[in-house]
Design a protein around this motif. Structure first.
Motif, short mmCIF file in Angstrom:
data_model
loop_
_atom_site.label_atom_id
_atom_site.label_comp_id
_atom_site.label_asym_id
_atom_site.label_seq_id
_atom_site.Cartn_x
_atom_site.Cartn_y
_atom_site.Cartn_z
N PRO A 544 17.97 6.96 -39.26
CA PRO A 544 18.36 8.37 -39.38
C PRO A 544 18.88 8.89 -38.05
CG PRO A 544 16.22 7.97 -40.36
CD PRO A 544 16.58 6.72 -39.64
N ASN A 545 20.04 9.52 -38.05
CA ASN A 545 20.68 9.91 -36.79
C ASN A 545 21.28 11.30 -36.86
OD1 ASN A 545 21.86 9.78 -34.23
ND2 ASN A 545 23.80 9.17 -35.14
N PRO A 546 20.64 12.26 -36.24
CA PRO A 546 19.24 12.20 -35.84
C PRO A 546 18.37 12.83 -36.93
CG PRO A 546 20.29 14.09 -34.84
CD PRO A 546 21.34 13.42 -35.71
N PHE A 547 17.05 12.75 -36.79
CA PHE A 547 16.18 13.53 -37.65
C PHE A 547 15.46 14.56 -36.80
CE2 PHE A 547 13.31 10.22 -36.22
CZ PHE A 547 12.11 10.86 -36.06
N VAL A 548 15.06 15.64 -37.39
CA VAL A 548 14.49 16.75 -36.64
C VAL A 548 12.98 16.86 -36.85
CG1 VAL A 548 14.55 19.24 -36.26
CG2 VAL A 548 16.68 18.00 -36.72
N GLU A 549 12.54 16.91 -38.09
CA GLU A 549 11.13 17.15 -38.35
C GLU A 549 10.41 15.94 -38.95
OE1 GLU A 549 10.98 20.56 -40.82
OE2 GLU A 549 11.44 21.97 -39.19
N ARG A 550 11.10 15.20 -39.77
CA ARG A 550 10.42 14.11 -40.48
C ARG A 550 11.45 13.06 -40.88
NH1 ARG A 550 5.55 13.63 -43.07
NH2 ARG A 550 5.09 15.80 -42.52
N THR A 551 11.05 11.80 -40.82
CA THR A 551 11.91 10.72 -41.29
C THR A 551 11.10 9.78 -42.17
OG1 THR A 551 13.50 9.02 -40.65
CG2 THR A 551 11.49 9.15 -39.35
N SER A 552 11.81 9.06 -43.00
CA SER A 552 11.17 8.14 -43.94
C SER A 552 11.67 6.72 -43.65
CB SER A 552 11.50 8.53 -45.38
OG SER A 552 10.89 7.64 -46.28
N ASP A 593 6.41 12.16 -38.74
CA ASP A 593 6.78 13.55 -38.46
C ASP A 593 7.13 13.80 -37.00
OD1 ASP A 593 4.33 13.27 -37.28
OD2 ASP A 593 3.35 14.88 -38.38
N GLY A 594 7.34 12.73 -36.21
CA GLY A 594 7.76 12.92 -34.83
C GLY A 594 6.66 13.36 -33.90
N THR A 595 5.40 13.05 -34.27
CA THR A 595 4.28 13.39 -33.40
C THR A 595 3.59 12.11 -32.94
OG1 THR A 595 2.70 13.57 -35.22
CG2 THR A 595 3.91 15.56 -34.60
N SER A 596 2.81 12.24 -31.86
CA SER A 596 2.06 11.11 -31.33
C SER A 596 0.74 10.97 -32.07
CB SER A 596 1.81 11.31 -29.84
OG SER A 596 0.93 12.41 -29.64
N ALA A 597 -0.06 9.99 -31.64
CA ALA A 597 -1.34 9.72 -32.31
C ALA A 597 -2.29 10.90 -32.20
CB ALA A 597 -1.97 8.47 -31.71
N VAL A 601 3.62 16.96 -30.22
CA VAL A 601 5.01 16.99 -30.68
C VAL A 601 5.87 16.28 -29.64
CG1 VAL A 601 6.96 18.44 -31.30
CG2 VAL A 601 4.65 19.11 -31.98
N LEU A 602 6.48 15.18 -30.03
CA LEU A 602 7.23 14.36 -29.09
C LEU A 602 8.62 14.95 -28.84
CD1 LEU A 602 6.20 10.88 -30.47
CD2 LEU A 602 5.39 11.96 -28.37
N PRO A 603 9.16 14.77 -27.64
CA PRO A 603 10.47 15.34 -27.32
C PRO A 603 11.61 14.56 -27.95
CG PRO A 603 9.67 14.06 -25.47
CD PRO A 603 8.55 14.10 -26.47
N SER A 604 12.80 15.14 -27.90
CA SER A 604 14.00 14.46 -28.38
C SER A 604 14.17 13.15 -27.63
CB SER A 604 15.23 15.34 -28.16
OG SER A 604 15.14 16.54 -28.86
N GLY A 605 14.76 12.18 -28.30
CA GLY A 605 15.04 10.91 -27.64
C GLY A 605 15.11 9.76 -28.61
N ILE A 606 15.21 8.57 -28.05
CA ILE A 606 15.24 7.34 -28.82
C ILE A 606 13.82 6.79 -28.95
CG2 ILE A 606 16.04 4.95 -28.85
CD1 ILE A 606 18.23 6.81 -29.49
#
Length: 626
Positions: A544-552, A593-597, A601-606
């Motif tokens: 997904p390029n890019p995703f904002v809140e959630r990816t599957s 959902d783009g969060t850590s363990a 909330v993790l920042p934008s990036g690869i």
């Protein structure tokens, strides 16, 4: 979106036969930097490294000097001394090094007069000086050291009344450089193409100019056999292939045009819409590379190009227009009034020398400068790969508040969208652990794009790193690196610290930054025997390029097996475990959902997801944009 089917051992064995085993992917990090404190004065443009003396030679056109840095400790580059170049001309444009010899391209005080190449030893002692063509813009030694090639750009004066011919000087080197004279020089001329029928994408458009006058050699790449070279003609959107020893042009070709209506060729065309708007527009891009680089992939000689773009804009002649100022053909553009709005395509800079295909006074096509990308072509100029709109997509994901900024002013979001976007300027190829990588400098927003080019048909994006401080003040020298111009790759066997280094000289900030190149792939210390190489067909297909809140993340298992699915950041640190245990056969959709363990909330990036299923290892990348 890809669905991965896991058969125990089968997939990785097949991939292992197709590609070499995965070495840890690389990551750049700042190793050391030198800040000159000179702003917007060309204080650090082109550099060359001498592994014998461990010195870096950097052209400083603002001061008309060649600055020499001691890189014995590359973490702390030291300005050792400077060579005053004022006795030899109006300023340096390029520098090249071979053992015991440093060559500098000097333009004349009047650019239309013949320039010179000045030779020094590594300690700054003058050896010799030879005359070449007008405005020597770039020079390079052949790999065997027997020849020095000089691209003489031959730009016209501001009134466009004096327009010298562009050419390439080929200097046969002697062991005793002091004894060389003008008889050691042969000149490659383009005069044979005056009046000839040329590739239609190869532009000859200066007023009253012959082809030889119009062609402006910009940059040279030399084959590893030292027999063939490619010379880019930037403003002309073309390239010449040259046989070095006989000093003859073997082939002359145009580079074609990039269709910005194709799905992966989008661009942001307006600096007046107050938004990131990367979209398809009915326009063509002229590739017009600046720097080019040679690469041999084991079966073909290839040329990589940084597709910057450039216009002719002189007092006596200018091709620049805004798209809104063109008279568009009503049949070709029935929605011209909407298209030419400032928030749409109206602001973009275009050429008035192309597009009137039926010669009736209005424009049937729109042509812009540059391609906002890097490309790979074969030796005959055929396009093999182009990065499409990836540079803008990635910079939008990484730096959404600085997207398409200019290079001399912070807080300039979207400033360059109407020009040439991120403006790829420099490019160099280097091998790390036998894997070839392309490093591309973005002149305006800044930073370096890194691609694995093992598969030249589908290079894999690896990293974007930008040593610019967008909170600093450019004029006060607190914005760090601005406008990367020259790139030099130092392989491990030549490096002062035994590890590969990328050197970047930054024109506007006058800084020189050294990047260490380390192995940092996720799981690099815990690899399976037959891992899958990190590859990308293109960004949108790979993840997904890019995703904002959630990816599957799709996963299909043909049998029950233990599965571990983890997310890693670009530094190789695991940030989240999504699965760790036995899974039943069938189709699964794994949500992230783009969060850590710990819920951060993790920042934008690869980010990478690393999937282990029995003896298989699959790694894929994702772009997270906040």
């Amino acid at each position: 979106m890809q669905i991965f089917t896991i058969r125990r051992g089968l997939l990785c064995m097949l991939l292992f036969l197709l590609v070499s085993s995965l070495e840890a992917q690389i990551q750049l990090s700042v190793l050391g930097t030198y800040q000159s404190g000179i702003f917007d004065d060309g204080a650090a443009e082109i550099s060359a490294f001498d592994p014998i003396s461990r010195q870096l030679f950097v052209t400083n056109s603002g001061q008309n000097t060649l600055d020499v840095f001691n890189l014995t400790n590359p973490a702390t580059p030291v300005l050792a001394f400077s060579i005053d170049l004022s006795p030899y001309g109006g300023g340096p444009n390029s520098v090249a090094v071979k053992p015991h010899v440093v060559a500098v391209a000097m333009e004349a005080d009047i650019k239309q007069d013949p320039g010179t190449v000045v030779f020094f030893d590594p300690f700054g002692n003058f050896i010799n000086e030879l005359s070449v063509g007008a405005l020597p813009d770039m020079l390079t030694f052949t790999p065997n050291g027997k020849f020095l090639l000089v691209a003489n750009e031959g730009e016209p004066d501001d009134d466009y009344l004096v327009d010298p011919e562009g050419s390439v000087s080929i200097i046969r080197m002697r062991n005793n450089v002091a004894n060389m004279n003008q008889n050691n020089i042969r000149t490659v001329s383009f005069a044979a193409y005056n009046g000839a029928v040329l590739d239609p994408s190869l532009r000859v458009f200066g007023p009253n100019a012959t082809a030889a006058q119009d062609f402006e050699p910009e940059f040279i790449a030399v084959a590893d056999n030292s027999k063939v070279a490619w010379v880019v003609l930037q403003e002309n959107n073309g390239m010449a292939r040259i046989r070095i020893r006989p000093a003859k042009i073997k082939r002359l070709f145009g580079l074609g045009f990039k269709d910005h209506m194709l799905p992966n060729n989008k661009l942001d065309a307006s600096n007046r819409d107050n938004a990131i708007n990367i979209a398809n527009w009915p326009a063509f891009g002229m590739y017009q590379p600046d720097a080019i680089a040679y690469h041999y992939d084991g079966c073909r000689r290839l040329i990589l190009t940084a597709n910057e773009g450039d216009a002719r804009d002189y007092d006596g002649f200018s091709e620049e227009e805004r798209a809104k100022d063109l008279t568009l053909d009503p049949t070709a553009f029935p929605n011209a009034n909407v298209l030419q709005d400032d928030a749409n395509l109206g602001r973009i800079n275009v050429t008035n020398t192309l597009g009137d295909t039926d010669h009736d006074g209005d424009f049937d096509e729109i042509y812009t400068y540059g391609a906002r990308s890097f490309s790979i072509r074969n030796g005959r100029g055929k396009l093999i790969y182009d990065s499409g709109d990836e540079f803008e997509q990635l910079t939008a994901a990484f730096l959404p508040n600085e997207f398409n900024s200019t290079d001399d002013e912070n807080g300039s979001l979207d400033n360059r969208s109407d020009d040439k976007g991120p403006e790829p300027e420099g490019i160099v190829v280097g091998h790390v652990n036998a894997t070839p990588y392309a490093f591309i400098g973005l002149e305006r927003i800044g930073g370096i794009m890194v691609y694995d080019i093992s598969n030249v048909h589908a290079p894999a994006f690896v990293q974007y790193i930008n040593n610019r401080d967008f909170t600093g003040d450019a004029e006060q020298g607190t914005a760090k690196d601005l406008s990367p111009e020259g790139l030099v790759f130092i392989p491990a066997h030549q490096s002062p610290n035994g590890s590969p280094i990328l050197v970047v000289s930054n024109e506007v900030s006058g800084s020189v930054t050294l990047y260490s190149i380390g192995n940092t792939a996720p799981g690099a210390n815990n690899r399976q025997a037959n891992p899958e190489r990190l590859t990308t067909v293109n960004l949108e297909q790979n993840f997904p390029n890019p995703f904002v809140e959630r990816t599957s993340i799709p996963l299909q298992l043909e049998e029950a097996m233990p599965v571990r699915l983890q997310v890693y950041n670009l530094n190789g640190q695991m940030v989240r475990t999504l699965i760790d245990g036995n899974m039943k056969p069938g189709e699964h959709q794994i949500e992230w959902d783009g969060t850590s363990a710990n819920g951060e909330v993790l920042p934008s990036g690869i980010y990478f997801y690393r999937l282990e299923a029995a003896n298989n290892l699959i790694v894929r990348k994702m772009v997270l944009a906040r």
